[in-house]
Design a protein around this motif. Structure first.
Motif, PDB file in Angstrom:
ATOM      1  N   VAL A   9      16.361  47.832   5.466  1.00 44.38           N
ATOM      2  CA  VAL A   9      17.713  47.401   5.845  1.00 44.38           C
ATOM      3  C   VAL A   9      17.742  46.968   7.311  1.00 44.38           C
ATOM      4  O   VAL A   9      18.355  45.957   7.668  1.00 44.38           O
ATOM      5  CB  VAL A   9      18.730  48.525   5.583  1.00 44.38           C
ATOM      6  N   GLU A  10      17.068  47.722   8.154  1.00 44.82           N
ATOM      7  CA  GLU A  10      17.021  47.364   9.586  1.00 44.82           C
ATOM      8  C   GLU A  10      16.332  46.016   9.775  1.00 44.82           C
ATOM      9  O   GLU A  10      16.756  45.198  10.600  1.00 44.82           O
ATOM     10  CB  GLU A  10      16.288  48.444  10.370  1.00 44.82           C
ATOM     11  N   ALA A  11      15.262  45.772   9.005  1.00 43.28           N
ATOM     12  CA  ALA A  11      14.538  44.507   9.138  1.00 43.28           C
ATOM     13  C   ALA A  11      15.371  43.327   8.625  1.00 43.28           C
ATOM     14  O   ALA A  11      15.293  42.220   9.169  1.00 43.28           O
ATOM     15  CB  ALA A  11      13.218  44.581   8.371  1.00 43.28           C
ATOM     16  N   ILE A  12      16.173  43.555   7.604  1.00 42.72           N
ATOM     17  CA  ILE A  12      17.038  42.485   7.087  1.00 42.72           C
ATOM     18  C   ILE A  12      18.120  42.130   8.100  1.00 42.72           C
ATOM     19  O   ILE A  12      18.464  40.963   8.281  1.00 42.72           O
ATOM     20  CB  ILE A  12      17.679  42.908   5.749  1.00 42.72           C
ATOM     21  N   GLY A  13      18.649  43.142   8.769  1.00 43.79           N
ATOM     22  CA  GLY A  13      19.681  42.890   9.774  1.00 43.79           C
ATOM     23  C   GLY A  13      20.926  42.290   9.164  1.00 43.79           C
ATOM     24  O   GLY A  13      21.399  42.732   8.111  1.00 43.79           O
ATOM     25  N   ASP A  14      21.449  41.242   9.808  1.00 41.36           N
ATOM     26  CA  ASP A  14      22.698  40.638   9.336  1.00 41.36           C
ATOM     27  C   ASP A  14      22.453  39.383   8.506  1.00 41.36           C
ATOM     28  O   ASP A  14      23.353  38.564   8.306  1.00 41.36           O
ATOM     29  CB  ASP A  14      23.617  40.311  10.512  1.00 41.36           C
ATOM     30  N   ARG A  15      21.247  39.218   7.998  1.00 42.38           N
ATOM     31  CA  ARG A  15      20.957  38.051   7.167  1.00 42.38           C
ATOM     32  C   ARG A  15      21.769  38.105   5.873  1.00 42.38           C
ATOM     33  O   ARG A  15      22.018  39.181   5.327  1.00 42.38           O
ATOM     34  CB  ARG A  15      19.464  37.987   6.821  1.00 42.38           C
ATOM     35  N   VAL A  31      18.158  49.539  -1.099  1.00 40.44           N
ATOM     36  CA  VAL A  31      18.357  48.444  -0.142  1.00 40.44           C
ATOM     37  C   VAL A  31      19.432  47.491  -0.645  1.00 40.44           C
ATOM     38  O   VAL A  31      20.336  47.087   0.105  1.00 40.44           O
ATOM     39  CB  VAL A  31      17.034  47.699   0.099  1.00 40.44           C
ATOM     40  N   ALA A  32      19.339  47.126  -1.927  1.00 40.89           N
ATOM     41  CA  ALA A  32      20.331  46.205  -2.496  1.00 40.89           C
ATOM     42  C   ALA A  32      21.731  46.787  -2.421  1.00 40.89           C
ATOM     43  O   ALA A  32      22.707  46.055  -2.192  1.00 40.89           O
ATOM     44  CB  ALA A  32      19.959  45.890  -3.945  1.00 40.89           C
ATOM     45  N   ASP A  33      21.843  48.092  -2.587  1.00 40.10           N
ATOM     46  CA  ASP A  33      23.140  48.753  -2.560  1.00 40.10           C
ATOM     47  C   ASP A  33      23.748  48.766  -1.163  1.00 40.10           C
ATOM     48  O   ASP A  33      24.959  48.870  -1.016  1.00 40.10           O
ATOM     49  CB  ASP A  33      22.977  50.194  -3.065  1.00 40.10           C
ATOM     50  N   ARG A  34      22.918  48.659  -0.140  1.00 40.63           N
ATOM     51  CA  ARG A  34      23.388  48.764   1.241  1.00 40.63           C
ATOM     52  C   ARG A  34      23.477  47.424   1.954  1.00 40.63           C
ATOM     53  O   ARG A  34      23.859  47.374   3.128  1.00 40.63           O
ATOM     54  CB  ARG A  34      22.466  49.705   2.021  1.00 40.63           C
ATOM     55  N   THR A  35      23.127  46.353   1.291  1.00 45.94           N
ATOM     56  CA  THR A  35      23.138  45.033   1.921  1.00 45.94           C
ATOM     57  C   THR A  35      23.967  44.072   1.083  1.00 45.94           C
ATOM     58  O   THR A  35      24.440  44.404   0.008  1.00 45.94           O
ATOM     59  CB  THR A  35      21.707  44.474   2.061  1.00 45.94           C
ATOM     60  N   SER A  36      24.105  42.869   1.586  1.00 40.65           N
ATOM     61  CA  SER A  36      24.826  41.838   0.834  1.00 40.65           C
ATOM     62  C   SER A  36      23.864  41.094  -0.083  1.00 40.65           C
ATOM     63  O   SER A  36      23.852  39.850  -0.115  1.00 40.65           O
ATOM     64  CB  SER A  36      25.502  40.867   1.800  1.00 40.65           C
ATOM     65  N   ALA A  37      23.066  41.833  -0.830  1.00 42.42           N
ATOM     66  CA  ALA A  37      22.052  41.219  -1.677  1.00 42.42           C
ATOM     67  C   ALA A  37      22.689  40.413  -2.804  1.00 42.42           C
ATOM     68  O   ALA A  37      23.653  40.845  -3.440  1.00 42.42           O
ATOM     69  CB  ALA A  37      21.136  42.289  -2.253  1.00 42.42           C
TER      70      ALA A  37
END
Length: 223
Positions: A53-59, A77-83
């Motif tokens: 998640v940290e590596a994805i950042g605001d992408r 990760v998918a649950d915590r990002t805008s995947a």
């Protein structure tokens, strides 16, 4: 442009994705592939997900891809990002509250006949269609896998509300297709897609895998 977050499996590292990464970059996409802290006894699945998640950042326009044991981390990760999409490549599919060490028996994996590969160093089971020099390099790069995450229940209460694909190798000797089809249907109610290749298809057929990932991304964005 899509960002592909590529999550490796147990005993592996970001290097396992390097050929797929090159193919995706050539197609104009962005790639996030990091070494999980899987050799750190202080780290569990939450810390694995934190790293990605940290590596994805605001992408945005993110496709999360998990290989093998990476199937336990990728949904977090998918649950915590805008995947936009979650793709498991020969991936383990956890149930809520299931510890990784229990997955094998719960999924029926222990009923499979693995005896013909029991005395092998892993090449015949995992890397049998990978070019010999590349397979040797992969073996040299093998990393220790801490047992810390194995006894801890998977933390999500349900599968994330992100469209999910499972891609399995027709020549996978570790998770044979018939086994993976059954697990996918029982746990997610989906029929997996198939690709020629072994458990380590990212090394044996990187171009074909990259093309499939790009296709998934395009279909997801169009829907």
């Amino acid at each position: 442009m899509t960002t592909f977050a590529l999550i490796h499996g147990a005993g592996d590292g970001a290097w396992s994705w390097h050929l797929v990464e090159a193919e995706l970059l050539d197609r104009g996409h962005e790639v996030v592939a990091v070494d999980l802290p899987s050799d750190d006894d202080a780290a569990g699945l939450t810390q694995y997900a934190d790293t990605v998640v940290e590596a994805i950042g605001d992408r945005d326009s993110v496709v999360v891809v998990g290989h093998s044991f990476g199937g336990f981390t990728a949904p977090l990760v998918a649950d915590r990002t805008s995947a936009d999409l979650l793709v498991l490549v020969a991936g383990m599919i956890p149930k809520p509250g299931e510890a990784p060490q229990d997955w094998w028996e719960n999924s029926g994996f222990t009923a499979l006949d693995q005896a013909q590969y029991a005395d092998d160093d892993g090449t015949a089971q995992f890397l049998h269609d990978v070019p010999p020099e590349l397979a040797a390099e992969a073996m040299k790069r093998e990393r220790a896998q801490s047992q810390t995450p194995m006894g801890v229940p998977w933390p999500l209460e349900k599968w994330p509300s992100v469209p999910t694909k499972l891609l399995i190798g027709r020549d996978d000797r570790f998770f044979p297709p018939e086994f993976s089809r059954g697990v996918a249907q029982e746990r997610l109610g989906i029929t997996p897609d198939e690709i020629d290749g072994s458990h380590c298809v990212a090394l044996s057929r990187p171009k074909e895998l990259a093309e499939r990932l790009v296709q998934y991304a395009s279909e997801s964005q169009a829907s």
